[in-house]
Design a protein around this motif. Structure first.
Motif, PDB file in Angstrom:
ATOM      1  N   LEU A  71       0.835  -1.096   0.083  1.00 43.03           N
ATOM      2  CA  LEU A  71       0.088  -0.095   0.060  1.00 43.03           C
ATOM      3  C   LEU A  71       0.735   1.318  -0.160  1.00 43.03           C
ATOM      4  O   LEU A  71       2.022   1.242   0.866  1.00 43.03           O
ATOM      5  N   GLY A  72       0.421   2.222  -0.608  1.00 42.33           N
ATOM      6  CA  GLY A  72       1.286   3.442  -0.542  1.00 42.33           C
ATOM      7  C   GLY A  72       2.092   3.858  -1.915  1.00 42.33           C
ATOM      8  O   GLY A  72       2.563   4.705  -2.159  1.00 42.33           O
ATOM      9  N   ALA A  73       2.409   2.501  -2.697  1.00 43.48           N
ATOM     10  CA  ALA A  73       3.337   2.352  -3.584  1.00 43.48           C
ATOM     11  C   ALA A  73       2.587   1.986  -4.886  1.00 43.48           C
ATOM     12  O   ALA A  73       2.533   0.631  -4.927  1.00 43.48           O
ATOM     13  N   GLY A  74       1.956   2.742  -5.663  1.00 41.29           N
ATOM     14  CA  GLY A  74       1.324   1.928  -6.763  1.00 41.29           C
ATOM     15  C   GLY A  74       1.791   1.473  -7.939  1.00 41.29           C
ATOM     16  O   GLY A  74       3.357   1.369  -7.794  1.00 41.29           O
ATOM     17  N   ALA A  75       1.382   0.818  -9.110  1.00 38.26           N
ATOM     18  CA  ALA A  75       2.019   0.148  -9.775  1.00 38.26           C
ATOM     19  C   ALA A  75       2.520   1.322 -11.083  1.00 38.26           C
ATOM     20  O   ALA A  75       2.019   2.318 -11.188  1.00 38.26           O
ATOM     21  N   ALA A  76       3.880   0.939 -11.528  1.00 38.83           N
ATOM     22  CA  ALA A  76       4.508   1.872 -12.446  1.00 38.83           C
ATOM     23  C   ALA A  76       4.504   1.563 -13.505  1.00 38.83           C
ATOM     24  O   ALA A  76       4.342   2.201 -14.775  1.00 38.83           O
ATOM     25  N   GLY A  77       4.274   0.002 -13.756  1.00 40.33           N
ATOM     26  CA  GLY A  77       4.382  -0.434 -15.186  1.00 40.33           C
ATOM     27  C   GLY A  77       4.001  -1.916 -15.104  1.00 40.33           C
ATOM     28  O   GLY A  77       3.984  -2.579 -13.942  1.00 40.33           O
ATOM     29  N   LEU A  78       3.686  -2.446 -16.332  1.00 39.24           N
ATOM     30  CA  LEU A  78       3.410  -4.130 -16.557  1.00 39.24           C
ATOM     31  C   LEU A  78       4.506  -4.543 -17.695  1.00 39.24           C
ATOM     32  O   LEU A  78       4.291  -3.889 -18.873  1.00 39.24           O
ATOM     33  N   ASP A  79       5.197  -5.502 -17.350  1.00 34.52           N
ATOM     34  CA  ASP A  79       6.016  -6.105 -18.417  1.00 34.52           C
ATOM     35  C   ASP A  79       5.245  -7.427 -18.717  1.00 34.52           C
ATOM     36  O   ASP A  79       5.350  -8.388 -17.910  1.00 34.52           O
ATOM     37  N   ARG A  80       4.450  -7.365 -19.821  1.00 32.72           N
ATOM     38  CA  ARG A  80       3.612  -8.845 -19.917  1.00 32.72           C
ATOM     39  C   ARG A  80       4.390  -9.805 -20.418  1.00 32.72           C
ATOM     40  O   ARG A  80       3.688 -11.203 -20.243  1.00 32.72           O
ATOM     41  N   THR A 115      -5.021   4.194 -16.076  1.00 30.81           N
ATOM     42  CA  THR A 115      -4.262   3.323 -16.712  1.00 30.81           C
ATOM     43  C   THR A 115      -2.927   4.016 -17.159  1.00 30.81           C
ATOM     44  O   THR A 115      -2.347   3.512 -18.037  1.00 30.81           O
ATOM     45  N   GLY A 116      -2.610   5.321 -16.642  1.00 26.60           N
ATOM     46  CA  GLY A 116      -1.228   5.652 -17.155  1.00 26.60           C
ATOM     47  C   GLY A 116      -0.167   4.809 -16.938  1.00 26.60           C
ATOM     48  O   GLY A 116       0.597   4.638 -17.860  1.00 26.60           O
ATOM     49  N   TRP A 117      -0.177   3.721 -16.001  1.00 24.15           N
ATOM     50  CA  TRP A 117       0.839   2.812 -15.759  1.00 24.15           C
ATOM     51  C   TRP A 117       0.891   1.973 -16.819  1.00 24.15           C
ATOM     52  O   TRP A 117       2.074   0.997 -17.034  1.00 24.15           O
ATOM     53  N   LEU A 118      -0.063   1.824 -17.567  1.00 23.27           N
ATOM     54  CA  LEU A 118      -0.185   0.796 -18.621  1.00 23.27           C
ATOM     55  C   LEU A 118       0.382   1.198 -19.785  1.00 23.27           C
ATOM     56  O   LEU A 118       0.353   0.559 -21.063  1.00 23.27           O
ATOM     57  N   GLU A 119       0.444   2.597 -20.047  1.00 18.45           N
ATOM     58  CA  GLU A 119       1.111   3.059 -21.326  1.00 18.45           C
ATOM     59  C   GLU A 119       2.460   2.315 -21.691  1.00 18.45           C
ATOM     60  O   GLU A 119       3.260   2.187 -20.786  1.00 18.45           O
ATOM     61  N   GLY A 120       2.490   1.920 -22.875  1.00 18.90           N
ATOM     62  CA  GLY A 120       3.834   1.123 -23.180  1.00 18.90           C
ATOM     63  C   GLY A 120       3.770  -0.335 -22.877  1.00 18.90           C
ATOM     64  O   GLY A 120       4.688  -1.059 -23.309  1.00 18.90           O
ATOM     65  N   SER A 121       2.663  -0.773 -22.203  1.00 27.44           N
ATOM     66  CA  SER A 121       2.675  -2.187 -21.993  1.00 27.44           C
ATOM     67  C   SER A 121       2.362  -2.836 -22.988  1.00 27.44           C
ATOM     68  O   SER A 121       2.401  -4.322 -23.015  1.00 27.44           O
ATOM     69  N   ARG A 171     -11.158 -10.677 -19.841  1.00 33.72           N
ATOM     70  CA  ARG A 171      -9.912 -10.823 -20.130  1.00 33.72           C
ATOM     71  C   ARG A 171      -9.326  -9.549 -21.057  1.00 33.72           C
ATOM     72  O   ARG A 171     -10.037  -9.163 -21.780  1.00 33.72           O
ATOM     73  N   VAL A 172      -8.308  -9.417 -20.688  1.00 36.97           N
ATOM     74  CA  VAL A 172      -7.839  -8.216 -20.937  1.00 36.97           C
ATOM     75  C   VAL A 172      -7.381  -8.459 -22.503  1.00 36.97           C
ATOM     76  O   VAL A 172      -6.463  -9.438 -22.789  1.00 36.97           O
ATOM     77  N   ARG A 173      -7.365  -7.224 -23.522  1.00 38.25           N
ATOM     78  CA  ARG A 173      -7.106  -7.397 -24.858  1.00 38.25           C
ATOM     79  C   ARG A 173      -5.784  -6.763 -24.943  1.00 38.25           C
ATOM     80  O   ARG A 173      -5.496  -5.710 -24.509  1.00 38.25           O
ATOM     81  N   ALA A 174      -4.843  -7.242 -25.911  1.00 40.30           N
ATOM     82  CA  ALA A 174      -3.641  -6.435 -26.277  1.00 40.30           C
ATOM     83  C   ALA A 174      -3.809  -5.861 -27.538  1.00 40.30           C
ATOM     84  O   ALA A 174      -4.912  -5.921 -28.049  1.00 40.30           O
ATOM     85  N   GLN A 175      -2.831  -4.713 -27.817  1.00 41.11           N
ATOM     86  CA  GLN A 175      -3.152  -4.038 -28.981  1.00 41.11           C
ATOM     87  C   GLN A 175      -3.165  -4.708 -30.336  1.00 41.11           C
ATOM     88  O   GLN A 175      -3.695  -4.221 -31.249  1.00 41.11           O
TER      89      GLN A 175
END
Lengths: 411, 441
Positions: B84-93, B254-260, B276-280
């Motif tokens: 808690l208190g440190a959110g996600a910065a990015g996702l490397d799928r 979803t800012g943290w997901l830009e570039g994912s 289910r999440v869709r990819a670009q």
């Protein structure tokens, strides 16, 4: 094919002591048409759906020229006795929104939590006084000695009925409650008596209301007779409401207390646990309301075709909601035929539901709690003398006529 | 497509839930209830344990409930590691790893994204950060706004006539504070309810003493010495106010997901009907599910129309759906079809809506009456019932929700209790979208 005469069997006094096997058969067809085109609804899910369905009416006003059909259940909906009660002085249990809601809001300005909780100490002393009258005896009748006189005294005091008139009231209340049973309404002698009683109680109430208006005091009738924050009741509504509160206020609570004590006597371990730990009372009362509810069914009318549980109830059909059957529905309650005050999930229909949910529920809970806790504490070695006890006639307002208990004295 | 399905999770499968609010919590709970015993990590950008948001815009800002009393009850022991208190910065799928803002890397086998949404900020950052300007989304926002309201401001200006704006206006009136509500539409709530209904609401709101300035946008928030002193409307007129609440809706986090490489549409995470999440590149990630305000998904009751719902009930139901799917696998699980439902308490009434009003072409008041402020209205589209609105008669709403789910003809229930003597069909009267004004993003 399900038995189209099940409702007749339920109403048969021979089955009064244990209607539950009939209810179990009925639940096999949760919405069942009877020979007279009425419908019986017995599953928890279907009753719940109908209670919250805007196509279900409680007003069931008789059509202009309703013939006597010779069928008791149909006549329950259609016949003149209902004209008398429903048309001339319709109390709010026989009314629909928006009238119902407006009336109920006015009643609720007077049936306040403060006023209800204010009756606690008085209820306790009444229970003790009533039991003290049996001091020195070796038996009591839970119905005659306590369950019957207690609620009528409590409701009379809350309404502001002079104590000297209470005995008269008891007689009237009994007569009017009888008239609410389906078969009784078919009987001409009963109808005549009901009409007479109704006129008598109406005349009495009219005078009493006049008196309350002239000299208002801190009671419910004075409050209802005056302008309330939710509006003002017309005189006919006021009389009907007062009669309803009187009748409902003790013809149902008597069953809650008597059925509750009967259940405890059949489960002596629970009686003993209640004696040792009165804090158990609230949950125990809820389980009594599920297991042996004071009101077994109520009737409604379908305003249009209503699909429910795979059946369509057609427009105009009379619908009986079998609360007591739903309370034992195995699809809703684990081990439903077991009396278990510790069950966690207990959303019973012991007080009905939705907009007509019993408005006296908080008072009934207090009266039943004080009565049962005091009986558990004060009766020495209570033993049930008749099991099953004799029952009153009513299939809907169902409870013992007498409940004789042998005791070794009173604490 | 079999590749889009996942089997039951391995016993030691690592599950990460990003988002520690209602959808994330209910997802985690249902994962455990479904029997998954493997390691579970819950990531939240706020320092708080999951809390309930509906009271924030009502009891909390009114001072009737402490902000920390909103913490959601723990219904079961989650046996989770909380970040808690440190959110996600990015996702490397590809590496199946979440990177947190503090640099920690959390590998996952299965992932639930429930990062929700944040209040849409005022478009001009300098104006939006003036002292006395508030948005309302989180518990800390509510605590700050409560303090400002308790200090007896001379006038509260509310920017935006949506549900949050109206609820705040209602609380302000309860507190006896002068309030102005500025909205580019002809009436508050018109976008969701249509003018036929919201025109009535506008009268009630005005009758409660709110100065309603409809059909107008805001040119600027005006400050002096770093404090807000009022605002200038599009027509050049000004309003003096020492508290301004910017209530312009919410945008997905979803800012943290830009570039994912995950597909985003208007900032929302694009999903299929099974969450289910869709990819670009249009492929599905069945090991990644999304739930709550962040997700955009096709609703089966509305012919697969893509919806993003900011409703409490949706966060619960979709969170539970996603959690179960992650634990138990897909099997023959049907697509998620939760009935859209929300409520609002304002100006002494409880408003509840079931279904989606968007695109409705007809409206009928089937119970009660608008003038009594107690009614049930249904919305129809192409002859079908699509939504039902209750104002102070929510008891009957489930029957109408059932009709919506059954795609019943419009109107679904004729001859109901308390039905108006004439059952007329009205035009819901949707407002034409206002010209692009500064107040709307």
């Amino acid at each position: 094919m399900a038995d189209p005469t099940l409702f007749a069997q339920i109403k048969d006094p021979a089955n009064r002591a244990d209607p539950y096997p009939l209810y179990a058969r009925l639940r096999g067809h949760p919405v069942l048409r009877q020979d007279d085109d009425s419908y019986l609804v017995s599953s928890h899910a279907a009753i719940r759906a109908l209670l919250f369905d805007p196509r279900i009416s409680s007003a069931d006003l008789p059509p202009a020229h309703s013939p006597a059909t010779g069928n008791p259940f149909k006549d329950w909906i259609l016949r003149p006795i209902k004209d008398e009660i429903v048309t001339r002085h319709r109390p709010l249990i026989f009314r629909d929104p928006p009238d119902h809601d407006a009336l109920r809001r006015i009643v609720m300005t007077q049936f306040t939590p403060e006023r209800v909780h204010g009756m606690k100490a008085r209820t306790q002393s009444l229970v003790d006084e009533l039991l003290d009258r049996r001091r020195g005896g070796d038996a009591i009748c839970v119905v005659e000695d306590l369950a019957y006189p207690l609620p009528v005294t409590v409701i009379c005091e809350m309404l502001g009925v002079p104590p000297e008139d209470e005995p008269t009231f008891q007689g009237w209340a009994t007569q009017l409650a009888t008239a609410l049973e389906p078969d009784a309404r078919h009987d001409e002698e009963t109808q005549k008596q009901t009409r007479t009683t109704f006129d008598a109680i109406s005349a009495y109430m009219k005078d009493l209301i006049k008196e309350k208006r002239a000299r208002p005091v801190d009671d419910m009738l004075s409050g209802l007779a005056a302008e309330t924050p939710a509006g003002r009741m017309g005189d006919f509504d006021l009389i009907a409401t007062a009669i309803l509160l009187l009748v409902a206020g003790h013809e149902t609570t008597v069953n809650l207390i008597a059925n509750g004590m009967l259940t405890l006597l059949r489960h002596p371990d629970e009686l003993e646990r209640l004696r040792r730990d009165p804090e158990r009372a609230p949950r125990l009362i809820e389980e009594c309301l599920r297991y042996e509810p004071p009101v077994h069914f109520r009737t409604r009318k379908a305003l249009c075709d209503i699909p429910v549980a795979g059946t369509v109830i057609p427009e105009g059909a009379a619908v009986a909601l079998l609360f007591a059957a739903a309370n034992r529905d195995p699809d809703r309650f684990t081990d439903p035929d077991r009396f278990d005050p510790d069950r966690a999930d207990n959303q019973h229909f012991g007080f009905g539901g939705s907009l007509h949910y019993c408005l006296g529920a908080p008072l009934a809970r207090i009266e039943a709690e004080i009565a049962l806790v005091t009986l558990a504490r004060r009766l020495k070695a209570p033993r049930l003398l008749d099991d099953p006890p004799p029952y009153r006639d009513g299939a809907s307002l169902r409870g013992p006529k007498t409940l004789r208990v042998a005791i070794d004295g009173l604490v | 497509m079999t590749s889009a399905r996942i089997p039951r999770a391995d016993e030691d499968a690592r599950v990460v839930v990003v988002g520690a609010s209602l959808a994330g919590l209910r997802g985690a709970e249902s994962l455990r209830l479904a029997g998954h015993r493997g390691p579970l990590t819950i990531v939240g950008d706020e320092p708080h344990l999951p809390y309930d948001r509906p009271p924030l815009s009502k009891h909390v800002i009114a001072g009737e409930m402490a902000p920390d009393a909103t913490t959601l009850p723990h219904r079961l022991d989650l046996d989770a590691a909380w970040r808690l208190g440190a959110g996600a910065a990015g996702l490397d799928r590809q590496a199946r790893t979440i990177v947190l803002l503090d640099g920690e890397r959390l590998p996952y086998d299965r992932l639930l994204i429930a990062t929700g949404a944040r209040a849409r900020p005022w478009h001009d950052e300098a104006e939006g950060t003036l002292e006395g300007v508030f948005t309302l989304r989180g518990r800390d926002d509510a605590a700050a706004l409560r303090a400002a309201l308790a200090a007896a401001p001379k006038r509260v200006l509310i920017v935006g006539g949506g549900f949050i704006g109206c609820e705040v206006a209602s609380v302000c009136r309860d507190l006896g504070l002068p309030v102005t509500l500025v909205d580019p539409l002809p009436a508050p709530l018109a976008k969701v309810l249509g003018l036929a209904v919201s025109g009535f609401l506008r009268d009630w709101i005005a009758a409660a003493g709110v100065e309603v300035r409809s059909n107008t946008g805001l040119r600027s928030l005006d400050g002096r010495d770093g404090r807000v002193v009022g605002a200038t409307l599009d027509d050049g007129s000004t309003i003096a106010a020492d508290v301004v609440v910017v209530a312009l809706g919410a945008v997905p986090n979803t800012g943290w997901l830009e570039g994912s490489g995950l597909a985003l549409e208007s900032g929302a995470l694009v999903c299929d009907g099974h969450a289910r999440v869709r990819a670009q590149d249009d492929g599905l990630h069945p090991e990644i599910r999304a739930a709550g305000d962040v997700a955009l998904w096709p609703h089966p009751l509305y012919d697969g129309r893509m919806v993003r719902l900011e409703h409490w009930g949706n966060a619960v139901a979709q969170g539970e759906y996603a959690g179960r799917a992650l634990a138990l696998g897909d099997g023959d699980r049907p697509a998620f079809a939760g009935m859209p439902e929300f409520w609002s308490n304002q100006f002494g009434v409880t408003i509840k809506l079931a279904g989606l009003t968007e695109g409705a072409d007809s409206l009928a008041v089937v119970q009660g009456s608008l003038k009594d402020k107690r009614f049930l209205a249904v919305y129809g589209r192409a002859g079908r019932t699509v939504a039902a609105l209750s104002v102070d008669c929510a008891r009957w709403l489930p029957a109408y929700a059932e009709a919506i789910a059954a795609k019943a003809p419009f109107p679904p229930i004729a001859n109901a209790l308390d039905q108006p003597s004439r059952l007329g069909t009205l035009d819901p009267s949707w407002p034409t979208p206002p010209p692009e004004v500064s107040a709307r993003g």
